[in-house]
Motif scaffolding. Structure first.
Motif, mmCIF file in Angstrom:
data_model
loop_
_atom_site.group_PDB
_atom_site.id
_atom_site.type_symbol
_atom_site.label_atom_id
_atom_site.label_comp_id
_atom_site.label_asym_id
_atom_site.label_seq_id
_atom_site.Cartn_x
_atom_site.Cartn_y
_atom_site.Cartn_z
ATOM 1 N N HIS A 111 0.799 -1.224 0.000
ATOM 2 C CA HIS A 111 0.000 0.000 0.000
ATOM 3 C C HIS A 111 0.837 1.282 0.000
ATOM 4 N N LYS A 112 2.126 1.162 -0.271
ATOM 5 C CA LYS A 112 2.967 2.349 -0.442
ATOM 6 C C LYS A 112 3.248 2.543 -1.928
ATOM 7 N N ARG A 182 0.529 12.582 -0.345
ATOM 8 C CA ARG A 182 -0.334 13.484 0.424
ATOM 9 C C ARG A 182 -1.757 12.940 0.518
ATOM 10 N N CYS A 183 -2.240 12.346 -0.571
ATOM 11 C CA CYS A 183 -3.587 11.763 -0.554
ATOM 12 C C CYS A 183 -3.669 10.613 0.439
ATOM 13 N N GLY A 187 -5.931 10.541 3.804
ATOM 14 C CA GLY A 187 -6.874 9.459 4.054
ATOM 15 C C GLY A 187 -6.693 8.848 5.428
ATOM 16 N N LYS A 188 -5.440 8.631 5.824
ATOM 17 C CA LYS A 188 -5.166 8.066 7.145
ATOM 18 C C LYS A 188 -5.674 8.984 8.252
ATOM 19 N N GLU A 189 -5.532 10.302 8.049
ATOM 20 C CA GLU A 189 -6.014 11.255 9.049
ATOM 21 C C GLU A 189 -7.529 11.177 9.215
ATOM 22 N N LYS A 190 -8.219 10.766 8.144
ATOM 23 C CA LYS A 190 -9.682 10.628 8.182
ATOM 24 C C LYS A 190 -10.113 9.211 8.554
#
Length: 207
Positions: A111-112, A182-183, A187-190
């Motif tokens: 997923h990277k 950045r996307c 996403g992780k922050e959300k």
């Protein structure tokens, strides 16, 4: 955020290094930290399929760069693997290293985002990109593209500098990498996390 760039050429400052440097400069301008790792001309072990790494998380061969690079890869957010084209194929050194790195630690890369970059005098570029990118698609990695296939042309660094479209492609690749990183971070922050893959079935072709 940081991106590792792997130079699969035996020439430290050759055409592949020039292409990777163009990407690194553009990533730095986007606020992304970078490091170019040099494979060089040292001997490299091929994977022998011993599966010892599955219990230890390390390759049994300690003499080359694989375990050191795995340690760095675990801390990175994205990757660029670069190679010259030899006989319409990537560097055998790089493929051996990638085989072992992805055998040991595919979960490190999952997923990277990753990109493959190749340099050539003339032909064999798309086949070489395909060979490198197979590692990404087996490890659940998003592939970073650009405004052309990720390649530059020239038999020597001075001639690669003439390939202005190729270098432009490298810079656009870097911008797309920075955007994707950045996307993913947003996403992780959300609370949007990578999916958990099913791993129940393992089917051999002979039964």
């Amino acid at each position: 955020m940081n991106v590792l760039l792997f130079n699969g050429s035996t020439r430290k400052d050759g055409c592949t290094y020039l292409a990777l440097s163009e990407i690194a400069k553009a990533l730095e301008q986007e606020g992304i930290d970078t490091e170019i790792l040099q494979l060089g001309a040292q001997p490299v072990w091929d994977c022998i399929g011993c599966n010892d790494c599955q219990g230890t998380g390390r390759c049994i061969f300690e003499e080359d760069v694989v375990n050191e690079w795995l340690g760095k890869a675990a801390e990175a957010d994205g990757y660029v693997f670069g190679s010259p084209v030899y006989f319409a194929h990537p560097s055998g050194h790089l493929l051996s290293v990638m085989d072992r790195m992805f055998m040991v630690g595919s979960e490190i890369f999952a997923h990277k985002p990753a990109a493959a970059v190749v340099t050539a005098r003339r032909a064999g570029t798309t086949a070489s990109l395909d060979a490198i990118q197979k590692h990404f698609t087996d490890a659940e990695m998003p592939i970073v593209s650009s405004t052309y296939w990720n390649m530059v042309f020239g038999p020597a660094p001075g001639l690669v500098e003439w390939d202005q479209e190729g270098l432009q492609t490298m810079r656009n690749l870097a911008k797309n990498m920075a955007w994707m990183l950045r996307c993913i971070a947003a996403g992780k922050e959300k609370g949007i996390l990578p999916p958990a893959a099913e791993r129940v079935h393992w089917t051999n072709f002979n039964r």
